[in-house]
Design a protein around this motif. Structure first.
Motif, PDB file in Angstrom:
ATOM      1  N   PRO A 199       0.814  -1.219   0.000  1.00 19.08           N
ATOM      2  CA  PRO A 199       0.000   0.000   0.000  1.00 19.08           C
ATOM      3  C   PRO A 199       0.850   1.273   0.000  1.00 19.08           C
ATOM      4  CG  PRO A 199       0.135  -0.915   2.189  1.00 19.08           C
ATOM      5  CD  PRO A 199       1.007  -1.778   1.333  1.00 19.08           C
ATOM      6  N   PHE A 200       2.181   1.116  -0.096  1.00 13.90           N
ATOM      7  CA  PHE A 200       3.046   2.293   0.041  1.00 13.90           C
ATOM      8  C   PHE A 200       3.488   2.854  -1.320  1.00 13.90           C
ATOM      9  CE2 PHE A 200       3.705  -0.241   3.980  1.00 13.90           C
ATOM     10  CZ  PHE A 200       3.003   0.607   4.809  1.00 13.90           C
ATOM     11  N   PHE A 201       3.968   4.083  -1.310  1.00 10.88           N
ATOM     12  CA  PHE A 201       4.452   4.780  -2.511  1.00 10.88           C
ATOM     13  C   PHE A 201       3.376   4.890  -3.600  1.00 10.88           C
ATOM     14  CE2 PHE A 201       8.402   3.275  -0.527  1.00 10.88           C
ATOM     15  CZ  PHE A 201       9.068   4.490  -0.425  1.00 10.88           C
ATOM     16  N   ARG A 202       2.153   5.168  -3.198  1.00 11.56           N
ATOM     17  CA  ARG A 202       1.102   5.420  -4.193  1.00 11.56           C
ATOM     18  C   ARG A 202       1.343   6.813  -4.780  1.00 11.56           C
ATOM     19  NH1 ARG A 202      -0.934   4.371   0.424  1.00 11.56           N
ATOM     20  NH2 ARG A 202      -1.861   6.438   0.673  1.00 11.56           N
ATOM     21  N   THR A 203       1.232   6.906  -6.090  1.00 18.00           N
ATOM     22  CA  THR A 203       1.519   8.196  -6.719  1.00 18.00           C
ATOM     23  C   THR A 203       0.244   9.027  -6.841  1.00 18.00           C
ATOM     24  OG1 THR A 203       3.234   7.095  -7.957  1.00 18.00           O
ATOM     25  CG2 THR A 203       2.578   9.263  -8.754  1.00 18.00           C
ATOM     26  N   ILE A 204       0.325  10.240  -6.321  1.00 19.20           N
ATOM     27  CA  ILE A 204      -0.819  11.151  -6.408  1.00 19.20           C
ATOM     28  C   ILE A 204      -0.725  11.895  -7.731  1.00 19.20           C
ATOM     29  CG2 ILE A 204      -1.848  13.219  -5.373  1.00 19.20           C
ATOM     30  CD1 ILE A 204      -0.356  12.092  -2.765  1.00 19.20           C
ATOM     31  N   PHE A 222      -9.732  16.022  -1.836  1.00 16.67           N
ATOM     32  CA  PHE A 222      -9.619  14.830  -2.689  1.00 16.67           C
ATOM     33  C   PHE A 222      -8.251  14.724  -3.336  1.00 16.67           C
ATOM     34  CE2 PHE A 222     -14.067  15.785  -2.304  1.00 16.67           C
ATOM     35  CZ  PHE A 222     -14.646  14.535  -2.115  1.00 16.67           C
ATOM     36  N   THR A 223      -7.815  13.461  -3.529  1.00 15.20           N
ATOM     37  CA  THR A 223      -6.608  13.216  -4.322  1.00 15.20           C
ATOM     38  C   THR A 223      -6.975  12.223  -5.421  1.00 15.20           C
ATOM     39  OG1 THR A 223      -6.020  11.492  -2.748  1.00 15.20           O
ATOM     40  CG2 THR A 223      -4.830  13.540  -2.556  1.00 15.20           C
ATOM     41  N   THR A 224      -6.295  12.324  -6.559  1.00 15.97           N
ATOM     42  CA  THR A 224      -6.522  11.363  -7.635  1.00 15.97           C
ATOM     43  C   THR A 224      -5.333  10.413  -7.684  1.00 15.97           C
ATOM     44  OG1 THR A 224      -7.715  13.063  -8.824  1.00 15.97           O
ATOM     45  CG2 THR A 224      -7.045  11.136 -10.095  1.00 15.97           C
ATOM     46  N   ILE A 225      -5.632   9.133  -7.574  1.00 15.76           N
ATOM     47  CA  ILE A 225      -4.584   8.099  -7.579  1.00 15.76           C
ATOM     48  C   ILE A 225      -5.020   7.034  -8.585  1.00 15.76           C
ATOM     49  CG2 ILE A 225      -3.388   6.359  -6.190  1.00 15.76           C
ATOM     50  CD1 ILE A 225      -3.953   8.184  -3.731  1.00 15.76           C
ATOM     51  N   GLU A 259      -8.352   7.498 -10.126  1.00 16.32           N
ATOM     52  CA  GLU A 259      -9.582   7.488  -9.305  1.00 16.32           C
ATOM     53  C   GLU A 259      -9.517   8.541  -8.211  1.00 16.32           C
ATOM     54  OE1 GLU A 259     -10.365   3.652  -7.630  1.00 16.32           O
ATOM     55  OE2 GLU A 259     -10.132   2.676  -9.595  1.00 16.32           O
ATOM     56  N   GLU A 260     -10.632   9.215  -8.019  1.00 20.12           N
ATOM     57  CA  GLU A 260     -10.676  10.252  -6.985  1.00 20.12           C
ATOM     58  C   GLU A 260     -10.936   9.614  -5.613  1.00 20.12           C
ATOM     59  OE1 GLU A 260     -13.851  13.393  -6.865  1.00 20.12           O
ATOM     60  OE2 GLU A 260     -12.165  14.507  -7.737  1.00 20.12           O
ATOM     61  N   LYS A 261     -10.131   9.968  -4.634  1.00 20.44           N
ATOM     62  CA  LYS A 261     -10.275   9.412  -3.280  1.00 20.44           C
ATOM     63  C   LYS A 261     -10.470  10.553  -2.274  1.00 20.44           C
ATOM     64  CE  LYS A 261      -9.019   5.327  -4.800  1.00 20.44           C
ATOM     65  NZ  LYS A 261      -9.952   4.202  -4.894  1.00 20.44           N
ATOM     66  N   LEU A 262     -11.346  10.310  -1.333  1.00 26.80           N
ATOM     67  CA  LEU A 262     -11.528  11.265  -0.236  1.00 26.80           C
ATOM     68  C   LEU A 262     -10.304  11.142   0.673  1.00 26.80           C
ATOM     69  CD1 LEU A 262     -13.226  13.231   1.369  1.00 26.80           C
ATOM     70  CD2 LEU A 262     -14.594  11.313   2.198  1.00 26.80           C
ATOM     71  N   ASN A 263      -9.565  12.223   0.793  1.00 27.62           N
ATOM     72  CA  ASN A 263      -8.227  12.130   1.394  1.00 27.62           C
ATOM     73  C   ASN A 263      -8.219  12.352   2.912  1.00 27.62           C
ATOM     74  OD1 ASN A 263      -5.470  11.802   1.335  1.00 27.62           O
ATOM     75  ND2 ASN A 263      -5.049  13.958   0.912  1.00 27.62           N
ATOM     76  N   PHE A 264      -7.644  11.390   3.631  1.00 27.57           N
ATOM     77  CA  PHE A 264      -7.432  11.531   5.078  1.00 27.57           C
ATOM     78  C   PHE A 264      -5.976  11.222   5.415  1.00 27.57           C
ATOM     79  CE2 PHE A 264     -12.016  11.106   5.017  1.00 27.57           C
ATOM     80  CZ  PHE A 264     -12.426  11.933   6.054  1.00 27.57           C
ATOM     81  N   VAL A 277     -11.880   5.945  -0.078  1.00 28.23           N
ATOM     82  CA  VAL A 277     -11.316   6.769   1.007  1.00 28.23           C
ATOM     83  C   VAL A 277      -9.823   6.458   1.133  1.00 28.23           C
ATOM     84  CG1 VAL A 277     -11.437   7.252   3.480  1.00 28.23           C
ATOM     85  CG2 VAL A 277     -13.533   6.766   2.203  1.00 28.23           C
ATOM     86  N   ASN A 278      -9.031   7.491   1.320  1.00 32.26           N
ATOM     87  CA  ASN A 278      -7.577   7.314   1.389  1.00 32.26           C
ATOM     88  C   ASN A 278      -7.037   7.672   2.770  1.00 32.26           C
ATOM     89  OD1 ASN A 278      -4.879   6.957   0.603  1.00 32.26           O
ATOM     90  ND2 ASN A 278      -4.696   9.074  -0.121  1.00 32.26           N
ATOM     91  N   PRO A 279      -7.034   6.701   3.714  1.00 33.75           N
ATOM     92  CA  PRO A 279      -6.382   6.977   5.000  1.00 33.75           C
ATOM     93  C   PRO A 279      -4.908   6.625   4.888  1.00 33.75           C
ATOM     94  CG  PRO A 279      -7.497   4.862   5.116  1.00 33.75           C
ATOM     95  CD  PRO A 279      -7.609   5.343   3.680  1.00 33.75           C
ATOM     96  N   SER A 280      -4.153   6.889   5.948  1.00 33.57           N
ATOM     97  CA  SER A 280      -2.749   6.501   5.973  1.00 33.57           C
ATOM     98  C   SER A 280      -2.665   5.158   6.706  1.00 33.57           C
ATOM     99  CB  SER A 280      -2.014   7.619   6.705  1.00 33.57           C
ATOM    100  OG  SER A 280      -0.812   7.199   7.195  1.00 33.57           O
ATOM    101  N   LEU A 281      -1.709   4.327   6.323  1.00 32.66           N
ATOM    102  CA  LEU A 281      -1.560   3.022   6.969  1.00 32.66           C
ATOM    103  C   LEU A 281      -0.284   3.021   7.790  1.00 32.66           C
ATOM    104  CD1 LEU A 281      -2.263  -0.105   7.136  1.00 32.66           C
ATOM    105  CD2 LEU A 281      -0.685  -0.358   5.219  1.00 32.66           C
TER     106      LEU A 281
END
Ligand code: PLP
Length: 428
Positions: A58-63, A70-73, A76-81, A384-388
């Motif tokens: 799940p790491f190094f996802r490119t924004i 929101f961020t697009t990854i 796809e648009e993700k609700l950013n947290f 949804v884009n939380p941090s892990l």
């Protein structure tokens, strides 16, 4: 990330190299290939565990883009947290404009240490305004929060000294301690009885003593007991350093950090550390405290003296951000109410938020590494884009998602994030 025993854990994961060889055997020196390094072997171990369970990293996802919350990854648009943009300043046109204006005035980079040729009036303004905001005499900017911790701890402490720290302090503090060569002892997280016991036993054996804690801990979301820490450091003739990287803009009614939160005079903290890269929507770090401390660092801290001055654009952005915090304390109030909302909605949904107090960073604890990674993938697929954060950043069985709230989130967005998380948790 809490990294107290990161290297120990890493070494335990990959095992140790044994360098013995029979007499007359041709020398084959260890470490001649990068792939012999323990860190490389550990990475490969993690990769094979992921492959075994069919779980992608799940790491190094490119924004690809970011706008609003929101961020697009991967299109796809993700609700950013996942960003520590606690007061929404990253979305503030005035901050972006200040960066552009600074580039127009000074160019992109001053390309010199401040001591030699890189000093600008923006540096002075930001240092003055940070120290005034916190309520101390002076401040000094560094090119990153990490560099601020490493350079400060590494330059003021020596092998004759003692450093006692909370087990969860940030990696940058740990690296600074190693650089200093001081005797270093940690105490269990927020356990000030243990700190007292260590001070009683060890303080007299050393010249100077530094106690290092954080204001708001970013893996747990809990807050230090500042009055107790101050009482102890005064009783045992020690300095107190507080890394308030996550406290600025987050703790206290007006976002002044841990001292305001605790109702304590900011000058009782000998060394304030903070970063520009979270609430202030920039990049860089600072140390604040009395003017003697700042003079020493200004002339000796290696990461300041021998490194480029903070870029004008970064300095201007942080300055613009700080002025917005001062002018609009309602952002802090909003962040606080969002935190309480998150906690109560999480509780209703049976989610485990551990010892979190509801300030800015909200953990949802999943369990072991596999569970946490699976939960993250499910939540991410749900938009949804939380941090892990997983081992070794947190204990092995305490892998978690971290939701960094911003005052710019809406209540509906917070509810959406928790609905998706609860649904995915139920599938585990
Ligand atoms: C507690 C703490 N201290 C220091 C730092 C380093 O700050 P920066 O990212 O600005 O270098 C961080 C960043 O994650 C942090 O969380």
């Amino acid at each position: 990330m809490a990294t107290t025993s990161w290297n120990k854990r890493l070494a335990a994961t990959v095992g140790k190299w044994s360098g013995s060889r029979a007499e007359g055997e041709v020398a084959s020196y260890p470490g001649s290939k990068f792939s012999d390094l323990p860190a490389y072997k550990s990475l490969k171990n993690w990769e094979s565990v992921g492959n075994m369970f069919g779980v992608k990293s799940p790491f190094f996802r490119t924004i690809e883009e970011a706008h609003g919350n929101f961020t697009t990854i991967k299109g796809e648009e993700k609700l950013n947290f996942a960003w520590c943009d606690y007061l929404g300043l990253n979305q503030e046109p005035a901050v972006a404009q200040a960066m552009k204006d600074a580039i127009d005035r000074f160019g992109p980079c001053t390309s010199a240490s401040r001591m030699v040729a890189g000093e600008t009036p923006l540096h002075h303004e930001l240092e003055r305004e940070i120290s005034e905001f916190l309520g101390v005499d002076a401040a000094l900017l560094f090119v990153s929060g990490h560099a601020a911790n490493v350079s400060t701890i590494g330059s003021i402490m020596t092998e004759d000294d003692l450093i006692i720290h909370d087990e969860f302090v940030h990696n940058s503090a740990v690296i600074g301690m190693r650089l200093s060569r001081a005797t270093t002892i940690n105490f269990p997280h927020n356990n000030f009885d243990q700190l007292e016991a260590i001070l009683k036993r060890e303080r007299a054996k050393h010249r100077n003593c530094l106690v290092i804690i954080e204001g708001l801990y970013s893996t747990e979301g809990d807050v230090t007991d500042l009055p107790r820490a101050i009482e102890l450091k005064e009783r045992f003739g020690s300095w107190l350093m507080v890394d308030d990287a996550h406290g600025l803009g987050v703790l206290g009614k007006t976002g002044r950090g841990i001292a305001e939160h605790a109702g304590v005079d900011a000058r009782k903290i000998d060394i304030w550390m903070g970063t520009l890269s979270k609430t202030l929507a920039s990049c860089g770090g600072y140390i604040a405290g009395n003017s003697d401390l700042i003079s020493v660092l200004k002339h000796t801290a290696p990461g300041f003296v021998y490194s480029v001055g903070l870029l004008p654009a970064m300095t201007a952005a942080a300055l613009a951000g700080l002025r917005i915090i001062k002018a609009e304390p309602e952002r802090v109030a909003k962040l606080h109410s969002h935190g309480q909302l998150f906690l109560s909605l999480a509780k209703e949904r049976g989610l485990n938020t551990g010892i979190c107090r509801g300030y800015g960073m909200m953990p949802v604890i999943a369990g072991d590494v596999l569970k946490a990674v699976k939960l993250w993938h499910g939540v991410f697929a749900g938009g949804v884009n939380p941090s892990l954060i997983i081992y070794p950043g947190v204990p092995l069985k305490a892998g978690r998602l971290r939701f960094f709230l911003t005052s710019a989130h809406t209540e509906a967005q917070i509810k959406q994030a928790l609905d998706v998380t609860a649904a995915e948790m139920a599938k585990l």
